[in-house]
Write an enzyme that holds these catalytic residues in place. Structure first.
Site, PDB file in Angstrom:
ATOM      1  N   TRP A 146      -9.442 -22.704  14.700  1.00 56.99           N
ATOM      2  CA  TRP A 146      -9.383 -23.865  15.588  1.00 56.99           C
ATOM      3  C   TRP A 146      -9.807 -23.525  17.017  1.00 56.99           C
ATOM      4  O   TRP A 146     -10.063 -24.431  17.805  1.00 56.99           O
ATOM      5  CB  TRP A 146      -7.950 -24.446  15.614  1.00 56.99           C
ATOM      6  CG  TRP A 146      -6.901 -23.388  15.910  1.00 56.99           C
ATOM      7  CD1 TRP A 146      -6.162 -22.711  14.985  1.00 56.99           C
ATOM      8  CD2 TRP A 146      -6.524 -22.871  17.184  1.00 56.99           C
ATOM      9  NE1 TRP A 146      -5.356 -21.786  15.605  1.00 56.99           N
ATOM     10  CE2 TRP A 146      -5.559 -21.870  16.960  1.00 56.99           C
ATOM     11  CE3 TRP A 146      -6.912 -23.146  18.506  1.00 56.99           C
ATOM     12  CZ2 TRP A 146      -4.964 -21.142  18.002  1.00 56.99           C
ATOM     13  CZ3 TRP A 146      -6.325 -22.423  19.539  1.00 56.99           C
ATOM     14  CH2 TRP A 146      -5.364 -21.442  19.283  1.00 56.99           C
ATOM     15  N   ASN A 147      -9.850 -22.240  17.378  1.00 50.51           N
ATOM     16  CA  ASN A 147     -10.081 -21.953  18.809  1.00 50.51           C
ATOM     17  C   ASN A 147     -11.535 -22.155  19.237  1.00 50.51           C
ATOM     18  O   ASN A 147     -11.807 -22.426  20.404  1.00 50.51           O
ATOM     19  CB  ASN A 147      -9.568 -20.549  19.187  1.00 50.51           C
ATOM     20  CG  ASN A 147     -10.262 -19.433  18.469  1.00 50.51           C
ATOM     21  OD1 ASN A 147     -10.900 -19.653  17.443  1.00 50.51           O
ATOM     22  ND2 ASN A 147     -10.134 -18.225  18.978  1.00 50.51           N
ATOM     23  N   LYS A 194     -14.479 -24.084   5.091  1.00 47.61           N
ATOM     24  CA  LYS A 194     -13.174 -24.732   5.252  1.00 47.61           C
ATOM     25  C   LYS A 194     -12.761 -24.580   6.707  1.00 47.61           C
ATOM     26  O   LYS A 194     -12.320 -23.513   7.134  1.00 47.61           O
ATOM     27  CB  LYS A 194     -12.105 -24.093   4.348  1.00 47.61           C
ATOM     28  CG  LYS A 194     -10.814 -24.914   4.347  1.00 47.61           C
ATOM     29  CD  LYS A 194      -9.552 -24.095   4.158  1.00 47.61           C
ATOM     30  CE  LYS A 194      -8.935 -23.554   5.422  1.00 47.61           C
ATOM     31  NZ  LYS A 194      -8.470 -24.493   6.445  1.00 47.61           N
ATOM     32  N   PRO A 195     -12.926 -25.642   7.514  1.00 49.01           N
ATOM     33  CA  PRO A 195     -12.521 -25.533   8.920  1.00 49.01           C
ATOM     34  C   PRO A 195     -11.013 -25.616   9.055  1.00 49.01           C
ATOM     35  O   PRO A 195     -10.324 -26.050   8.121  1.00 49.01           O
ATOM     36  CB  PRO A 195     -13.190 -26.753   9.572  1.00 49.01           C
ATOM     37  CG  PRO A 195     -13.312 -27.755   8.463  1.00 49.01           C
ATOM     38  CD  PRO A 195     -13.432 -26.983   7.173  1.00 49.01           C
ATOM     39  N   GLY A 252      -9.990 -15.236  11.999  1.00 52.19           N
ATOM     40  CA  GLY A 252      -8.597 -15.664  12.170  1.00 52.19           C
ATOM     41  C   GLY A 252      -7.694 -14.463  12.336  1.00 52.19           C
ATOM     42  O   GLY A 252      -8.148 -13.386  12.751  1.00 52.19           O
ATOM     43  N   SER A 253      -6.435 -14.644  11.982  1.00 50.23           N
ATOM     44  CA  SER A 253      -5.460 -13.588  12.273  1.00 50.23           C
ATOM     45  C   SER A 253      -5.567 -12.427  11.278  1.00 50.23           C
ATOM     46  O   SER A 253      -6.021 -12.603  10.137  1.00 50.23           O
ATOM     47  CB  SER A 253      -4.045 -14.164  12.215  1.00 50.23           C
ATOM     48  OG  SER A 253      -3.696 -14.400  10.869  1.00 50.23           O
ATOM     49  N   GLU A 310     -13.377 -11.254  10.843  1.00 52.16           N
ATOM     50  CA  GLU A 310     -13.262 -11.180  12.309  1.00 52.16           C
ATOM     51  C   GLU A 310     -11.806 -11.488  12.611  1.00 52.16           C
ATOM     52  O   GLU A 310     -11.411 -12.657  12.676  1.00 52.16           O
ATOM     53  CB  GLU A 310     -14.174 -12.214  12.967  1.00 52.16           C
ATOM     54  CG  GLU A 310     -15.650 -11.998  12.722  1.00 52.16           C
ATOM     55  CD  GLU A 310     -16.211 -10.747  13.370  1.00 52.16           C
ATOM     56  OE1 GLU A 310     -15.484 -10.078  14.145  1.00 52.16           O
ATOM     57  OE2 GLU A 310     -17.364 -10.410  13.084  1.00 52.16           O
ATOM     58  N   LEU A 311     -11.005 -10.441  12.812  1.00 52.49           N
ATOM     59  CA  LEU A 311      -9.554 -10.633  12.881  1.00 52.49           C
ATOM     60  C   LEU A 311      -9.039 -10.448  14.310  1.00 52.49           C
ATOM     61  O   LEU A 311      -9.788 -10.532  15.269  1.00 52.49           O
ATOM     62  CB  LEU A 311      -8.884  -9.690  11.876  1.00 52.49           C
ATOM     63  CG  LEU A 311      -9.464  -9.778  10.445  1.00 52.49           C
ATOM     64  CD1 LEU A 311      -8.787  -8.804   9.507  1.00 52.49           C
ATOM     65  CD2 LEU A 311      -9.382 -11.196   9.893  1.00 52.49           C
ATOM     66  N   CYS A 364      -9.937 -14.261  20.528  1.00 52.56           N
ATOM     67  CA  CYS A 364      -9.621 -12.922  20.008  1.00 52.56           C
ATOM     68  C   CYS A 364     -10.069 -11.832  20.961  1.00 52.56           C
ATOM     69  O   CYS A 364      -9.641 -10.689  20.837  1.00 52.56           O
ATOM     70  CB  CYS A 364     -10.326 -12.681  18.682  1.00 52.56           C
ATOM     71  SG  CYS A 364     -10.020 -13.928  17.496  1.00 52.56           S
ATOM     72  N   GLU A 399      -0.829  -9.808  19.933  1.00 53.12           N
ATOM     73  CA  GLU A 399      -1.941 -10.577  20.498  1.00 53.12           C
ATOM     74  C   GLU A 399      -1.320 -11.823  21.136  1.00 53.12           C
ATOM     75  O   GLU A 399      -0.781 -12.693  20.424  1.00 53.12           O
ATOM     76  CB  GLU A 399      -2.931 -10.948  19.395  1.00 53.12           C
ATOM     77  CG  GLU A 399      -4.176 -11.598  19.919  1.00 53.12           C
ATOM     78  CD  GLU A 399      -5.230 -11.833  18.827  1.00 53.12           C
ATOM     79  OE1 GLU A 399      -4.876 -11.913  17.645  1.00 53.12           O
ATOM     80  OE2 GLU A 399      -6.411 -11.946  19.192  1.00 53.12           O
ATOM     81  N   GLU A 416     -21.258 -10.233  13.626  1.00 51.62           N
ATOM     82  CA  GLU A 416     -21.824 -11.576  13.707  1.00 51.62           C
ATOM     83  C   GLU A 416     -22.742 -11.662  14.924  1.00 51.62           C
ATOM     84  O   GLU A 416     -22.433 -11.114  15.982  1.00 51.62           O
ATOM     85  CB  GLU A 416     -20.704 -12.609  13.792  1.00 51.62           C
ATOM     86  CG  GLU A 416     -19.882 -12.626  12.509  1.00 51.62           C
ATOM     87  CD  GLU A 416     -18.949 -13.810  12.360  1.00 51.62           C
ATOM     88  OE1 GLU A 416     -18.850 -14.347  11.250  1.00 51.62           O
ATOM     89  OE2 GLU A 416     -18.299 -14.186  13.354  1.00 51.62           O
TER      90      GLU A 416
HETATM   91  C1  SIN Z   1     -13.035 -15.520  18.834  1.00 54.14           C
HETATM   92  O1  SIN Z   1     -12.074 -15.721  19.543  1.00 54.14           O
HETATM   93  O2  SIN Z   1     -12.902 -15.322  17.620  1.00 54.14           O
HETATM   94  C2  SIN Z   1     -14.469 -15.524  19.299  1.00 54.14           C
HETATM   95  C3  SIN Z   1     -14.652 -15.506  20.730  1.00 54.14           C
HETATM   96  C4  SIN Z   1     -16.081 -15.376  21.159  1.00 54.14           C
HETATM   97  O3  SIN Z   1     -17.048 -15.536  20.403  1.00 54.14           O
HETATM   98  O4  SIN Z   1     -16.231 -15.083  22.328  1.00 54.14           O
END
Ligand code: SIN
Length: 486
Positions: free
Chosen positions: A159-160, A183-184, A237-238, A259-260, A293, A390, A467
């Protein structure tokens, strides 16, 4: 229900997009999406279950056959069109994003441009999936390496960044010749559906890009990870959820990109440009109200400059304006939900009980329980919970240190390794520290490292895969070698 005014009203869709169609809504099974600032309901969205998820996987499987045989140039021009349409609709997409996620409108516009940049980048990369030739190991052997799409991909997105975390996965997948089921997050499905509207308009064929909207994340995640048709899972996500998805993907030995979570150190050495460091600290800590993150999580400042840095940092965050992301001049929006506020609040209380000193902020605004004041905690120490958690909120703890060796040990004392930052001017030290930090990304004299052109990703429990950049396609390609006897 909130009435949302857009220049292009068809961007607002309320049902899953499967096999080129927005499903007709099941009036009984829907979930609500709320605006985090006002708590007002902005949408009722069709709630998919295992059956719809299976349909989306089946559609992606059928579509794969014709999508993967297009030339890179053909896929590229369709992706390019999608990129252009997203930019044409930037204002509307940003408005949808702010309404469902809360971040300030200017930041949301920035996210739409950031998200679109992945599509532009991978539209170019689609043309450049080069193979290799290798000198044979015997006189009559010729060896060639080709790269092929991995097949049907499933992406589970957070969601971020309701737009950019989707395009960062979908663009390389489609460029490589894969098809995808996304799946958002159930908190921000509208941005995903708006992307689907524009994907269709750009000419992305039915079944190539599917969006499964649901609040039954566990059941749907189970279908996506256990399907033998799905060859790859990409998740942002987490770390705890990533570990579950990894375990679930083991039975079908899927390719995975994870991507955690992060726990980014931000180090200020004694020879740093303090004003520049303060600027970087504000940018890296308070972007998206601290909910990324890569946000700095622990500020380590050399004891000789700690007072100066802290005073200037406090002065800088007094300029931030907390409020409704839709209002002009607001720089920090609400946290996403009550749970997030409780989590942040608990960390702040724990820090003060263990000797931390609130230099600014430290609580929600009286006017709104989701608006958390930008906060700085001085005198932080490694016994505090926030040293190893975090924070995912606008809280900056400052730890003072004396030696390079000590600060490297503190910075690396965490199970995760996503982003890290440091400020200093001695060239030898810059190399030493950059190499010693156990992180996938290092910002040197900058607090902003996110860009399409560089490989985003972590090590340790922050996950695997990269990514963006030229590396971003690798996760969606299988390497095959041909051994040819002549
Ligand atoms: C993220 O919080 O997963 C990505 C942040 C970003 O691309 O800067």
């Amino acid at each position: 229900m909130m009435n949302i005014q857009l220049n292009n009203p068809k961007l607002l869709q309320y049902n899953a997009y499967i096999d080129g169609q927005f499903l007709s809504g099941n009036k009984k099974d829907f979930f609500t999406v709320s605006n985090p600032f006002s708590s007002e309901i902005i949408a009722k969205v069709g709630n998919c279950g295992t059956e719809e998820t299976e349909l989306a996987i089946a559609a992606a499987k059928v579509a794969l056959e014709s999508w993967k045989i297009l030339t890179g140039i053909e896929r590229s021009s369709i992706l390019r069109k999608w990129f252009e349409l997203i930019l044409e609709n930037q204002d509307d997409l940003a408005k949808i994003l702010t309404l469902e996620q809360g971040k300030p409108l200017a930041e949301a516009k920035g996210e739409i441009a950031y998200g679109a940049s992945f599509i532009e980048w991978f539209a170019e990369e689609a043309k450049r999936v080069y193979g290799d030739t290798i000198p044979g190991h015997q006189p009559n052997k010729r060896i060639l390496v080709i790269k092929q799409p991995v097949g049907v991909v499933a992406a589970i997105t957070p969601w971020n960044f309701p737009n950019a975390m989707i395009t960062r996965k979908v663009a390389p997948a489609l460029a490589a010749g894969c098809t995808i089921v996304v799946k958002p997050s159930e908190l921000t499905p509208l941005s995903a559906l708006a992307l689907a509207v524009l994907a269709e308009e750009a000419g992305i064929p039915k079944g190539v890009f599917n969006v499964v909207t649901t609040d039954k994340s566990v059941a749907v995640g189970q279908v996506l990870t256990s399907s033998s048709v799905v060859k790859k899972i990409s998740f942002t996500g987490s770390t705890p959820v990533g570990k579950i998805l990894l375990k679930q993907s083991a039975d079908t030995v899927k390719k995975v990109s994870m991507e955690l979570g992060g726990n980014a150190p931000f180090i200020v050495f004694e020879d740093a440009d303090i004003d520049k460091a303060v600027q970087g600290a504000v940018a890296s800590k308070y972007r998206n109200a601290g909910q990324t993150c890569v946000c700095s999580n622990r500020f380590f400042v050399h004891q000789s400059v700690c007072e100066e840095f802290t005073n200037k940092f406090v002065a800088a965050i007094k300029e931030l304006k907390v409020g409704n992301g839709m209002d002009e001049g607001v720089t920090i929006g609400p946290l996403i939900e009550d749970k997030a506020v409780c989590f942040v609040d608990d960390l702040v209380k724990d820090a003060t009980e263990r000797g931390g000193q609130i230099m600014h902020g430290g609580k929600t605004l009286d006017s709104n329980p989701l608006l958390y004041e930008p906060t700085i905690i001085g005198n932080a120490n490694s016994d505090m919970k926030l040293f190893s958690s975090e924070i995912f909120g606008p809280v900056a703890p400052i730890f003072s240190f004396e030696t390079e060796e000590e600060v490297i040990q503190l910075a690396n004392d965490t199970s995760v390794g996503l982003a890290s930052y440091f400020y200093g001017n001695n060239h030898s030290k810059i190399w030493r520290v950059a190499e010693a930090l156990e992180y996938g990304m290092v910002g040197i004299n900058t607090g902003m490292i996110s860009t399409t052109v560089a490989p985003f990703g972590g090590i340790k429990e922050s996950g695997s895969g990269r990514e963006g950049s030229k590396y971003g396609m690798d996760d969606y390609l299988n390497v095959k070698y041909l051994c040819w006897e002549i």
